[in-house]
Design a protein around this motif. Sequence first.
Motif, PDB file in Angstrom:
ATOM      1  N   THR A 168       1.246   7.052 -11.454  1.00 48.85           N
ATOM      2  CA  THR A 168       1.794   6.916 -10.110  1.00 48.85           C
ATOM      3  C   THR A 168       3.287   6.602 -10.126  1.00 48.85           C
ATOM      4  O   THR A 168       3.946   6.689  -9.098  1.00 48.85           O
ATOM      5  N   GLY A 169       3.783   6.179 -11.273  1.00 47.02           N
ATOM      6  CA  GLY A 169       5.186   5.779 -11.330  1.00 47.02           C
ATOM      7  C   GLY A 169       5.452   4.483 -10.584  1.00 47.02           C
ATOM      8  O   GLY A 169       6.590   4.124 -10.351  1.00 47.02           O
ATOM      9  N   ASP A 216      -1.507   5.726 -18.006  1.00 48.94           N
ATOM     10  CA  ASP A 216      -2.301   4.767 -17.249  1.00 48.94           C
ATOM     11  C   ASP A 216      -1.919   4.868 -15.776  1.00 48.94           C
ATOM     12  O   ASP A 216      -1.120   5.722 -15.395  1.00 48.94           O
ATOM     13  N   MET A 217      -2.485   4.000 -14.963  1.00 50.30           N
ATOM     14  CA  MET A 217      -2.193   4.040 -13.520  1.00 50.30           C
ATOM     15  C   MET A 217      -0.689   3.943 -13.272  1.00 50.30           C
ATOM     16  O   MET A 217      -0.165   4.529 -12.327  1.00 50.30           O
ATOM     17  N   ALA A 218      -0.028   3.176 -14.117  1.00 50.69           N
ATOM     18  CA  ALA A 218       1.404   2.971 -13.893  1.00 50.69           C
ATOM     19  C   ALA A 218       2.186   4.257 -14.119  1.00 50.69           C
ATOM     20  O   ALA A 218       3.046   4.617 -13.316  1.00 50.69           O
ATOM     21  N   THR A 219       1.891   4.973 -15.211  1.00 48.90           N
ATOM     22  CA  THR A 219       2.644   6.211 -15.439  1.00 48.90           C
ATOM     23  C   THR A 219       2.144   7.323 -14.513  1.00 48.90           C
ATOM     24  O   THR A 219       2.910   8.189 -14.110  1.00 48.90           O
ATOM     25  N   LEU A 250       0.861  -1.168   0.000  1.00 45.14           N
ATOM     26  CA  LEU A 250       0.000   0.000   0.000  1.00 45.14           C
ATOM     27  C   LEU A 250       0.904   1.226   0.000  1.00 45.14           C
ATOM     28  O   LEU A 250       1.869   1.277   0.766  1.00 45.14           O
ATOM     29  N   ILE A 251       0.615   2.160  -0.873  1.00 43.83           N
ATOM     30  CA  ILE A 251       1.499   3.319  -0.988  1.00 43.83           C
ATOM     31  C   ILE A 251       0.693   4.607  -0.888  1.00 43.83           C
ATOM     32  O   ILE A 251      -0.268   4.811  -1.624  1.00 43.83           O
ATOM     33  N   HIS A 252       1.077   5.425   0.067  1.00 47.38           N
ATOM     34  CA  HIS A 252       0.427   6.726   0.235  1.00 47.38           C
ATOM     35  C   HIS A 252       1.085   7.690  -0.731  1.00 47.38           C
ATOM     36  O   HIS A 252       2.308   7.690  -0.888  1.00 47.38           O
ATOM     37  N   PHE A 253       0.272   8.526  -1.342  1.00 46.16           N
ATOM     38  CA  PHE A 253       0.743   9.255  -2.509  1.00 46.16           C
ATOM     39  C   PHE A 253       0.268  10.701  -2.482  1.00 46.16           C
ATOM     40  O   PHE A 253      -0.821  11.021  -2.949  1.00 46.16           O
TER      41      PHE A 253
END
Lengths: 941, 251, 290
Positions: free
Chosen positions: C195-196, C190-193, B75-78
């Motif tokens: 959020t990295g 997309d979600m990957a880019t 889980l990562i807080h962002f």
Amino acid sequence: MHRQPALDTSPKVSDEVRQTTCYMCACRCGINVHMKDGPDGKKQVAYIEGNRDHPVNQGVLCAKGSAGIMQVTAPSRLRAPLKRVGARGEGKFEEISWDEALELATKWLKPIRETDQSKLAFFTGRDQSQSFTSYWAQAFGTPNYAAHGGFCSVNMAAAGIYTMGGAFWEFGQPDWDHTKLFMLFGVAEDHDSNPIKIGLGKLKARGAKVIGVNPIRTGYNAIADEWVGITPGTDGLFILALVHELLRAGKIDVNYLARYTNAGVLVNCNEEDPDFGLFLRDDQGCALVIDRATGKPAPAEAAIPDLAATHRHAGVTYKPVLHLIAERYMDAAYAPEAVAERIGISAERIKRIAGEIARVAFEEEITIDQEWTDFRGKKHDKMIGRPVSFHSMRGISAHSNGFQTCRALHMLQILLGSVEVPGGFRFKPPYPKPSYAHPKPHCKVTPGQPLDGPHLGFTHGPEDLCLKEDGSPARIDKAFTWENPMSAHGMMHMVISNAHAGDPYEIDTLFMYMANMSWNSSMNTSEVMRMLTDKKDDGEYKIPHIIYSDAYSSEMVAYADLILPDATYLERHDCISLLDRPICEADGAADAIRWPVVEPDRDVRGFQSVLCELGARLDLPGFVNEDGSQKYADYADYIVNHERRPGVGPLSGFRSEEDTGRGPVNPAQMDKYIENGGFWLKHIPDEARYYKPWNMAYQDWAVETGLYDKTLPYLFQLYVEPMAKYQRAARGHGLIQPPDHLRERIKATLDPLPIWYPPFLDGHADPEEYPVQALTQRPMAMYHSWGSQNAWLRQIHGANPLYVPTKLWQKHGFAEGDWARLTSPSGEITVPVVHMAALNENTVWTWNAIGKRKGAWALDTDAPEVTKGFLLNHLIDELLPERGDGMRWSNSDPITGQAAWFDLRVKIEKVRAPAEAQPAHPAQGSPVPDAPADRSQKVGA
Amino acid sequence: MTDLPTSTARKLGLVIDLDTCVGCHACVVACKGWNTENYGAPLADKDAYGAEPVGSFLNRIHSYEVQPANAPAQLIHFPKSCLHCEGAPCVTVCPTGASYKRVEDGIVLVNESDCIGCGLCAWACPYGAREMDPVENVMKKCTLCVDRIYNENLPEIDREPACVRTCPAGARHFGDFADPESNVSQLVAERGGIELMPEQETKPVNRYLPPRPKDEWAKDAEIDVLAPLLAPVAEEPKGLLGWLDKALERL
Amino acid sequence: MHPAGSIIVFTALSGLGFGMLFWLGLGHFTPTYWTGFVFFAVAYALSVGGLLASTFHLGHPERALKAFTQWRSSWLSREGWLACITLGVMGLYAAALVFAGAWLAPLGWLGAVGSLVTVYATSMIYAQLKTVPRWNHWTTNVLFLGLSLGGGALLTGAVWPAIVLLLSTAAVQVYAWRAGDQRLAESGTDMATATGLGGIGAVTAFEPPHTGGNYLTHEMVFVVGRKHARKLQNIALILGFALPVLLLMLPSSHLLALLAIGLHLAGLFVLRWLFFAQAEHVVGLYYGKR
Ligand SMILES: Nc1nc2c(c(=O)[nH]1)N[C@H]1C(S)=C(S)[C@@H](COP(=O)(O)OP(=O)(O)OC[C@H]3O[C@@H](n4cnc5c(=O)[nH]c(N)nc54)[C@H](O)[C@@H]3O)O[C@H]1N2
Ligand SMILES: Nc1nc2c(c(=O)[nH]1)N[C@H]1C(S)=C(S)[C@@H](COP(=O)(O)OP(=O)(O)OC[C@H]3O[C@@H](n4cnc5c(=O)[nH]c(N)nc54)[C@H](O)[C@@H]3O)O[C@H]1N2
Ligand code: SF4
Ligand code: SF4
Ligand code: SF4
Ligand code: SF4
Ligand code: SF4
Ligand SMILES: [Mo]
């Protein structure tokens, strides 16, 4: 072509900065309150930031702290004293004057004081002034006083103090600057909110490793390098398996154990002997070891023991504590393979973690070139550190096996030699302080007179229990009885149900402060609401009078007959005293104040000041002068002028020129604190920074500072002998005897060496029928129930879904937007669900205390807190379900009475979405006007 | 003003450490507090105590779950606020010139008295860094605390963004990305700081430090390395007691 | 994207209005005096009305004039200028026709080009946004222009141009819908880019930053069900293109023409609603919404 407007990059920030202490949680950070002149010319709060000089938060501030401004301006704030006019629970009140309010309180309390003070139950919830409120209660003479500790974390505090003279929580902290491996057990937020975050930040900056042991991977556990998603309630087993591995590998600090613990103390091992389990003592009562040098018994404090020797004396075999530890934990029952399935962690992983602990503790040892002298007079030229540290909180303490689990963790720390050493765990003054240096509980009532001593404390055997002559409980909460002999913090969670049942006796007045007992701080909330409104045959309420002090329109307000509205934290005096729960750091002693940085704009008064006046009206000793006049004009007066012992008062700072911590009353003390940023801090000298329980430099410093009256070196208690004394009684020895139905339980659970047993509910609720464990966590941006009235914070947590792990999500065919019914042996709720992958596969959870009752907190009745928010408390009972024996055992730790919130087992089913979360309670009346629709304000405009 | 400066003297921005952020929302509220009282109109809250409260916030903390192939989910807080992009599309779309990027330090700001509240800049921002104030109806965004970082009425040490100053975990860092020696540049170099949505070609200034590898046990067999550490000195309590005595001997 | 009423009205009506002005300016049909007045009045009502509607969307309409300042970089600003210039030019042109019955052809051609460019500028407000992959494509410009010209032809009685334009626009629209469904995926965002975090594993959104909605989710995250969208697309095709074309093919009658216009307008509103409602803003990825 680029153009840009002119911009003033140096606008005025504020007219004045006032420094005081945050109150949005028990962490008690220092704050800079920026003041500006408001439209009416009066100073108003413009912005709150952390105080960089403050020992607790060093400038940082959490979300709640920064939102304090919205707390003071919340529409839910009470406006004047209130007298109930409707039925209890309805929330219908009339505003009355303070004079009327105090008159009424005096009318109820005076006869109680003169005839039988046990008819008053005075419980103070999330109190930050316990040394004062307990002083008041003592002067009144009621035995029935405690704060919230019993439903909070007494397991943690008591296990730590009995074992090592201090605990996690606010008693100590990891050596954040040196530790290399940090293991966190069952913590979502803790009281040490900002310090833990600052500490984790330091570890991260250094790249030190963090292991999080928690069924749920959020917050601190989300940034842990390794996550151990343990089955709830099984940490004790996990820890003892680590101990098993470390013992086998000889990865324990033998030197440390021999010198600083009771590892060498001789224990009576003759099961037939009445004193089985007790220490061998000399005529002075000193526990004995076999002196390595002479091979003869000698007082433990005096000698370096032989840890392996056995000793025969008068036909009894005595073995050293470490011998018993080896025998017990090297047993195959504690092997990783034996516990893996139960705790949900593979044997390989347990071993790997044990190996890693061993590696860091013994191969990455750190030394600090600092001489120090121990209490045996031996000089050491360095301080040796085992840089493995631990921290833990309610995840292990709020279970019915919590005391023993906390003890197990402390035993692990001590075996590693990582307590009070560089890189390990460090105490904060006034700790370390062994259990026997704390008071014992007192309960002797004499009509018209004060109680015979402080209410709460540490029992050391059956003679210390709070029992009446007939053996019945002396206290309404049944603390310090055979049911929970070491309930050091009292048991506030039992007060309402006991008072309602008239068991052990009936009371006349329930007087409470700062505890939302008809809602989130009670188990079985709906039933508590019923008890509070239940009447006797004569039509009178079962609990005839309820006086309550709150600052806001909480759920509890509706159930009181008389409300004493408190001023908020920016409007009143307070002291964060070394006499109760201070704010010290491992490197210094500190205390602090609050002072009115703004004037209240309504007819409210600081509760402590009200107690000063009420005390005087009731003629309580300590609250009246010789001529009968009121002794302390208000709390500020008390803070500055009260002395507990000569030279020791609520505040330690600025008492004398030398400013040591002790000294005469200084009338300018409050101003000095204000000048100094609202706090006082005294650093511990370098040679006293570690090894505090045994370091004479620290001991002397503590005496000079007023923490002790004389030096107090002591040994850590791997083996807690007082527990053996209760077991001894349970075996039938001694004059004070437990009731028969409790004997087996006492024998089984009050083991003087840590044990693990399954959470009690497992034995009462069918695990097949209720296969899922249900937990709550503190959200970092909310404080219990009172964040919801805060327009900023409630946007972050306006509702709380139930988080469901992948396995259960798929099994029950849940989809986004679905609702579930959760059923426990004592109730059911219907709530929205959300999927979560980073979660123990048999655990569901939600955020604590987000759900609100309609009508409370000046929220609209269709607020999400009401329509979607919910409490898990409806599913938790203060009593366990009945079993074969016809008894209803309490849902708490058998040793301390700690409420077992996290033992909860449930079943989950998918259901059609109801209109709002169930159970939905009817709206309570609001004693405050409706809230405005929008908020948009700038003080300085 | 909607033209972007061809280059800026400094590139001020934030580094956010995803390995350290615990998701506490402290920065969110400190930002709300500071910016309510300072730059521009107060950050308002509509329906503040009602069923659908909506306030303007310049910084919000998301959280994501990431499922690695052979390890437990993480889980990562962002945290996310304006990234002060070099190629800020929010600036060039603005019809009034209210949005602009400062030539001296690259901070992207909204001059509220020029803003017509058309919302186009918020549409142009891929990161959701702009929010219309629900009461004042002007566009709000992170100012990088331009009224703190140069503010001579603040002690020098406090001349940093409110969110950075308050972050208890120290997960937020402020500095000049144009200076390779700055703390932020160094952190980005050491920890492999990344850009969000590089394909959007906004050239964000703010960088994110990715979480360090987690749950390594699931991937390697370090148990072998650690195993010798657990080599038993004794299988039985008796043996341990013998060993104890020898261990004490060595004292 | 949230399909805001004022913006739907703005793009739909001003498009039609400038489409009419285009045909009127081109000069294939040069109504004079009262007839001229009626046609120009309708065209102006549509274009100016549309522009005015757009100001309802503004938080501070009283500052609307400031929107003219950034023509160098902002399509919205350019659109404002182009619309005003075009309306000015066409105003003169119209005045000549209405009051003098004079056809100033060059002025008309200039106005026609202005109308085209104005509609193009409007389309660029959307097509320029990389953040909305479905819009960030030539079809956006073509559709805006096609609908404007087709609708304008319909309103000015240019039957064959109307039929041709409407049918070809319909074809482009069908293509745009089809291809548009893939565009977010193809955009590389997309979600990957976003959020990295893609390097670690598959990313899903857990908790939103606030439990309630906010400006971004209200404005940029609007989810229409697939089935629902399909149905509306069919309705739009029938109302906006098929029926009007059919009616145009029947022997001409004012009543039928009016009916065709009415149907087209209804279809156009549905189209525009879909244009917004189906457009996915990449910020939705941060909220775990498509
Ligand atoms: N399911 C579940 N339930 C739990 C827990 C759990 O983990 N799970 N945790 C338990 C624990 S550890 C605790 S400590 C309790 C906490 O539960 P409570 O002690 O009930 O905590 P609060 O919600 O903080 O309520 C305190 C009351 O104090 C009032 N108050 C706030 N500020 C002031 C003030 O300045 N003066 C006065 N006089 N009153 C004020 C608030 O309005 C509120 O009514 O909850 C317990 N309940
Ligand atoms: N922001 C904020 N801070 C607070 C409070 C608040 O309300 N809000 N309340 C204050 C109070 S009164 C208290 S008592 C403290 C409590 O502080 P914490 O002890 O952090 O309390 P909880 O949030 O109840 O967290 C308990 C944690 O234990 C985990 N857990 C539950 N069962 C088990 C288990 O069997 N094993 C393990 N290993 N973990 C388990 C849960 O998943 C959860 O993460 O916080 C204080 N600080
Ligand atoms: S942790 Fe937060 S709420 Fe608690 S005292 Fe500190 S700033 Fe206040
Ligand atoms: S993050 Fe968004 S608002 Fe900030 S500069 Fe980049 S595009 Fe503009
Ligand atoms: S909302 Fe304001 S800042 Fe944004 S594009 Fe429109 S005018 Fe510019
Ligand atoms: S830099 Fe300032 S405005 Fe930007 S997010 Fe941080 S506190 Fe808010
Ligand atoms: S204050 Fe720091 S740790 Fe907390 S959410 Fe913001 S960035 Fe993360
Ligand atoms: Mo608590």
